[in-house]
Design a protein around this motif. Structure first.
Motif, mmCIF file in Angstrom:
data_model
loop_
_atom_site.group_PDB
_atom_site.id
_atom_site.type_symbol
_atom_site.label_atom_id
_atom_site.label_comp_id
_atom_site.label_asym_id
_atom_site.label_seq_id
_atom_site.Cartn_x
_atom_site.Cartn_y
_atom_site.Cartn_z
ATOM 1 N N THR A 1 9.682 -19.760 -14.203
ATOM 2 C CA THR A 1 10.357 -18.499 -13.884
ATOM 3 C C THR A 1 11.862 -18.700 -13.932
ATOM 4 O OG1 THR A 1 8.551 -17.699 -12.474
ATOM 5 C CG2 THR A 1 10.739 -16.757 -12.088
ATOM 6 N N TRP A 2 12.319 -19.831 -13.405
ATOM 7 C CA TRP A 2 13.762 -20.092 -13.335
ATOM 8 C C TRP A 2 14.333 -20.467 -14.687
ATOM 9 C CZ3 TRP A 2 15.272 -17.872 -9.245
ATOM 10 C CH2 TRP A 2 14.380 -17.779 -8.160
ATOM 11 N N ALA A 3 13.499 -21.060 -15.531
ATOM 12 C CA ALA A 3 13.945 -21.323 -16.900
ATOM 13 C C ALA A 3 14.186 -20.003 -17.629
ATOM 14 C CB ALA A 3 12.894 -22.153 -17.645
ATOM 15 N N LEU A 4 13.274 -19.050 -17.434
ATOM 16 C CA LEU A 4 13.423 -17.748 -18.070
ATOM 17 C C LEU A 4 14.608 -16.973 -17.490
ATOM 18 C CD1 LEU A 4 9.670 -16.657 -18.357
ATOM 19 C CD2 LEU A 4 11.114 -17.748 -20.079
ATOM 20 N N VAL A 5 14.881 -17.168 -16.202
ATOM 21 C CA VAL A 5 16.066 -16.551 -15.594
ATOM 22 C C VAL A 5 17.328 -16.999 -16.332
ATOM 23 C CG1 VAL A 5 17.565 -16.578 -13.556
ATOM 24 C CG2 VAL A 5 15.121 -16.174 -13.286
ATOM 25 N N ALA A 6 17.431 -18.300 -16.580
ATOM 26 C CA ALA A 6 18.622 -18.836 -17.246
ATOM 27 C C ALA A 6 18.769 -18.285 -18.664
ATOM 28 C CB ALA A 6 18.553 -20.361 -17.276
ATOM 29 N N LEU A 7 17.654 -18.222 -19.390
ATOM 30 C CA LEU A 7 17.711 -17.692 -20.753
ATOM 31 C C LEU A 7 18.140 -16.235 -20.756
ATOM 32 C CD1 LEU A 7 14.446 -19.188 -22.331
ATOM 33 C CD2 LEU A 7 16.755 -20.150 -22.287
ATOM 34 N N TYR A 8 17.630 -15.480 -19.800
ATOM 35 C CA TYR A 8 17.936 -14.059 -19.747
ATOM 36 C C TYR A 8 19.365 -13.812 -19.262
ATOM 37 C CZ TYR A 8 16.251 -9.262 -19.905
ATOM 38 O OH TYR A 8 16.054 -7.954 -20.255
ATOM 39 N N PHE A 9 19.869 -14.693 -18.416
ATOM 40 C CA PHE A 9 21.256 -14.609 -17.966
ATOM 41 C C PHE A 9 22.196 -14.671 -19.173
ATOM 42 C CE2 PHE A 9 25.288 -16.323 -16.612
ATOM 43 C CZ PHE A 9 25.527 -15.743 -15.367
ATOM 44 N N THR A 10 21.896 -15.567 -20.092
ATOM 45 C CA THR A 10 22.757 -15.760 -21.254
ATOM 46 C C THR A 10 22.775 -14.549 -22.166
ATOM 47 O OG1 THR A 10 22.441 -18.159 -21.225
ATOM 48 C CG2 THR A 10 23.125 -17.174 -23.323
ATOM 49 N N THR A 11 21.607 -13.987 -22.462
ATOM 50 C CA THR A 11 21.577 -12.960 -23.503
ATOM 51 C C THR A 11 21.486 -11.520 -23.001
ATOM 52 O OG1 THR A 11 19.187 -13.354 -23.783
ATOM 53 C CG2 THR A 11 20.690 -14.505 -25.275
ATOM 54 N N PHE A 12 20.733 -11.250 -21.930
ATOM 55 C CA PHE A 12 20.758 -9.875 -21.435
ATOM 56 C C PHE A 12 21.961 -9.663 -20.524
ATOM 57 C CE2 PHE A 12 19.663 -6.278 -18.677
ATOM 58 C CZ PHE A 12 19.496 -5.308 -19.661
ATOM 59 N N GLY A 13 22.228 -10.648 -19.656
ATOM 60 C CA GLY A 13 23.458 -10.575 -18.879
ATOM 61 C C GLY A 13 24.655 -10.519 -19.810
ATOM 62 N N GLY A 14 24.592 -11.299 -20.878
ATOM 63 C CA GLY A 14 25.655 -11.278 -21.880
ATOM 64 C C GLY A 14 25.753 -9.946 -22.590
ATOM 65 N N PHE A 15 24.608 -9.337 -22.886
ATOM 66 C CA PHE A 15 24.594 -8.025 -23.544
ATOM 67 C C PHE A 15 25.275 -6.972 -22.673
ATOM 68 C CE2 PHE A 15 22.374 -3.912 -23.675
ATOM 69 C CZ PHE A 15 22.702 -3.505 -24.967
ATOM 70 N N ILE A 16 24.920 -6.934 -21.392
ATOM 71 C CA ILE A 16 25.535 -5.964 -20.481
ATOM 72 C C ILE A 16 27.034 -6.237 -20.363
ATOM 73 C CG2 ILE A 16 25.631 -5.122 -18.110
ATOM 74 C CD1 ILE A 16 22.675 -5.646 -17.863
ATOM 75 N N ALA A 17 27.393 -7.513 -20.222
ATOM 76 C CA ALA A 17 28.798 -7.879 -20.081
ATOM 77 C C ALA A 17 29.607 -7.443 -21.289
ATOM 78 C CB ALA A 17 28.917 -9.389 -19.878
ATOM 79 N N LEU A 18 29.090 -7.691 -22.482
ATOM 80 C CA LEU A 18 29.849 -7.387 -23.685
ATOM 81 C C LEU A 18 29.876 -5.897 -24.005
ATOM 82 C CD1 LEU A 18 28.896 -10.410 -25.954
ATOM 83 C CD2 LEU A 18 31.008 -10.011 -24.689
ATOM 84 N N THR A 19 28.827 -5.177 -23.621
ATOM 85 C CA THR A 19 28.852 -3.730 -23.802
ATOM 86 C C THR A 19 30.015 -3.130 -23.008
ATOM 87 O OG1 THR A 19 26.459 -3.617 -24.164
ATOM 88 C CG2 THR A 19 27.566 -1.585 -23.486
ATOM 89 N N ALA A 20 30.290 -3.711 -21.839
ATOM 90 C CA ALA A 20 31.417 -3.251 -21.027
ATOM 91 C C ALA A 20 32.738 -3.869 -21.480
ATOM 92 C CB ALA A 20 31.174 -3.591 -19.557
ATOM 93 N N TRP A 21 32.698 -5.111 -21.979
ATOM 94 C CA TRP A 21 33.921 -5.839 -22.285
ATOM 95 C C TRP A 21 34.466 -5.570 -23.686
ATOM 96 C CZ3 TRP A 21 37.612 -7.956 -19.629
ATOM 97 C CH2 TRP A 21 38.516 -8.813 -20.253
ATOM 98 N N PHE A 22 33.595 -5.318 -24.663
ATOM 99 C CA PHE A 22 34.055 -5.155 -26.042
ATOM 100 C C PHE A 22 35.087 -4.034 -26.226
ATOM 101 C CE2 PHE A 22 30.605 -7.690 -28.330
ATOM 102 C CZ PHE A 22 31.520 -8.595 -28.835
ATOM 103 N N PRO A 23 34.968 -2.876 -25.526
ATOM 104 C CA PRO A 23 36.036 -1.882 -25.683
ATOM 105 C C PRO A 23 37.407 -2.436 -25.287
ATOM 106 C CG PRO A 23 34.131 -0.869 -24.660
ATOM 107 C CD PRO A 23 33.862 -2.350 -24.710
ATOM 108 N N VAL A 24 37.428 -3.266 -24.238
ATOM 109 C CA VAL A 24 38.675 -3.906 -23.810
ATOM 110 C C VAL A 24 39.127 -4.930 -24.858
ATOM 111 C CG1 VAL A 24 39.758 -5.303 -22.007
ATOM 112 C CG2 VAL A 24 38.031 -3.584 -21.396
ATOM 113 N N TYR A 25 38.190 -5.715 -25.353
ATOM 114 C CA TYR A 25 38.493 -6.743 -26.358
ATOM 115 C C TYR A 25 39.118 -6.138 -27.615
ATOM 116 C CZ TYR A 25 37.303 -9.912 -30.254
ATOM 117 O OH TYR A 25 37.330 -10.693 -31.383
#
Length: 424
Positions: free
Chosen positions: A240-264
């Motif tokens: 479960t925790w391995a999958l948490v880490a994988l999802y942090f990178t790409t879904f957490g990353g997706f949410i982060a970049l959806t908000a950050w790319f307009p600024v970038y």
């Protein structure tokens, strides 16, 4: 006695998540407006665009586990209502104070942004609710479709919003999105359906009767225990925790970049709000659509293999974005990044029923919640890098994803080695 079908269950959760995710699609594209009105630093702006992801991640944990006792519809509706309150609060403040009286309201804007993020938290509820509807051999397709189409919301609205802002103004946009969210909440209330097992329980059947009757209708996945049990049982499974880490990178990353790319795009390349929004929309839409096909691909060749391929793409794209500041290469590389993130997001939830079959809701809560926490944690870090390094810092911020991708690749290699031992 019971209503609905797997396709109807999927339609309800997908629409609900789409509307819920749309609630926070304004924060990234309009961050510049808040910066100008409140004189925000890059770090403060990064925190502002990230705050909906905080509630959108943390609330996934208990609400996702709650599905194992209720079926999903009740927690889904509660999260939608919280999001309505949050977006309504921001809309009210803007009507009363924007632009000249916004100083001193940063904390209150963050509070309402936090509530708005409850719409993102519907993800883990919908994942578990959808999973209970479908047999194991269709999990990748069903969950990929649910998450991929639901994730289209920020991309679609990144296209619409700049044109809306030009035609009707900043404050009007928040009011329109608020009405849209209210409509979505009502729509889910009518369309959303729990899987057969939970419907039988609500009708007064015993657990044994409910299991037998729903199994006869084709349901294969069933919960074991209450909310606490679901969270504890899933937490005891190390993968479960391995999958948490994988999802942090790409879904957490997706949410982060959806908000950050307009600024970038605005700060590094000098794009207008309209152009920055359109470039962000392309990233978001591709990452969402590819998730649908990523789920089908994972059904065929296996979640671990698909995850590994996608994370290599994320690593290559992140390295390029960190050191190349040209528009053409930057835009092309964001497409590669979108593909990698979208595919891995689908692959991760293909693995949940395989690794944690007795507590899908609890596992979905941990993975969706702590994984999506990346959407909150990453933008402030990228903002801090930008603050420390000037204009070039907006490119250097992608080094965060280089580190995350390397860690995630190592985790997948361990999972593959473990899987081979189990098969042998």
């Amino acid at each position: 006695m019971v209503k609905g079908s797997p396709s109807q269950g999927l339609l309800g959760t997908t629409l609900g998540f789409f509307f819920g995710f749309a609630a926070v699609s304004l924060y990234g594209p309009t961050a510049i407006k808040f910066k100008e009105a409140m004189e925000l630093t890059p770090a403060m702006m990064g925190f502002l665009v990230a705050i909906p992801a905080l509630s959108g991640s943390l609330l996934r944990i208990p609400f996702g586990a709650w599905v194992d006792t209720t079926g999903g519809k009740k927690p889904f509706l509660i999260l939608m209502i919280l999001s309505v309150i949050g977006l309504g609060g921001v809309t009210m403040l803007l009507n009363l104070a924007y632009p000249n009286n916004m100083h001193g309201l940063y904390g209150l804007i963050l509070f309402f942004g936090f509530l708005s993020g409850a719409g993102i938290a519907t993800f883990s509820v919908g994942i578990a609710q959808t999973s209970y509807w479908f047999p194991k051999h269709k999990q990748g397709m069903a969950l990929g479709t649910y998450a991929g189409l639901g994730n289209l919301a920020p991309g679609i609205f990144s296209v619409i919003l700049p044109f809306y802002l030009q035609s009707f103004g900043f404050i009007s946009a928040y009011f329109a999105w608020f009405l849209f969210l209210v409509l979505g909440t009502i729509t889910y209330a009518f369309i959303g359906k729990n899987a057969y097992y939970f419907q039988y329980l609500k009708l007064g059947k015993t657990q044994a009767e409910s299991l037998e009757l729903s199994f006869a209708r084709g349901q294969e996945n069933f919960p074991a225990g209450n909310v606490k049990d679901s969270l504890i049982n899933s937490a005891k499974v190390k993968n479960t925790w391995a999958l948490v880490a994988l999802y942090f990178t790409t879904f957490g990353g997706f949410i982060a970049l959806t908000a950050w790319f307009p600024v970038y795009w605005n700060q590094l390349h000098g794009f207008s709000v309209l152009k920055a929004g359109l470039f962000t929309a392309v990233f978001s839409i591709i990452a969402s659509l590819v998730r649908v096909y990523g789920g089908k691909f994972a059904d065929k060749v296996g979640g671990e293999k698909v995850s590994l391929i996608s994370l290599v793409l994320v690593l290559l794209a992140s390295i390029t974005l960190s050191f190349d500041q040209s528009v053409v290469v930057g835009f092309s590389t964001t497409l590669l990044l979108a593909i990698g993130m979208g595919i891995n997001n689908a692959a991760v939830f293909k693995l949940v029923p395989e690794y944690v079959p007795k507590a899908i809701g609890g596992a979905s809560g941990w993975i969706g919640g702590l994984g999506a926490f990346g959407g909150f944690a990453i933008p402030p870090i990228m903002g801090a890098i930008a603050s420390a390094n000037g204009k070039e810092g907006y490119a250097m911020g992608f080094l965060v994803f280089v580190v995350l991708a390397i860690i995630s690749i190592a985790i997948v290699l361990v999972l593959k080695r473990q899987h081979r031992r189990i098969v042998a």
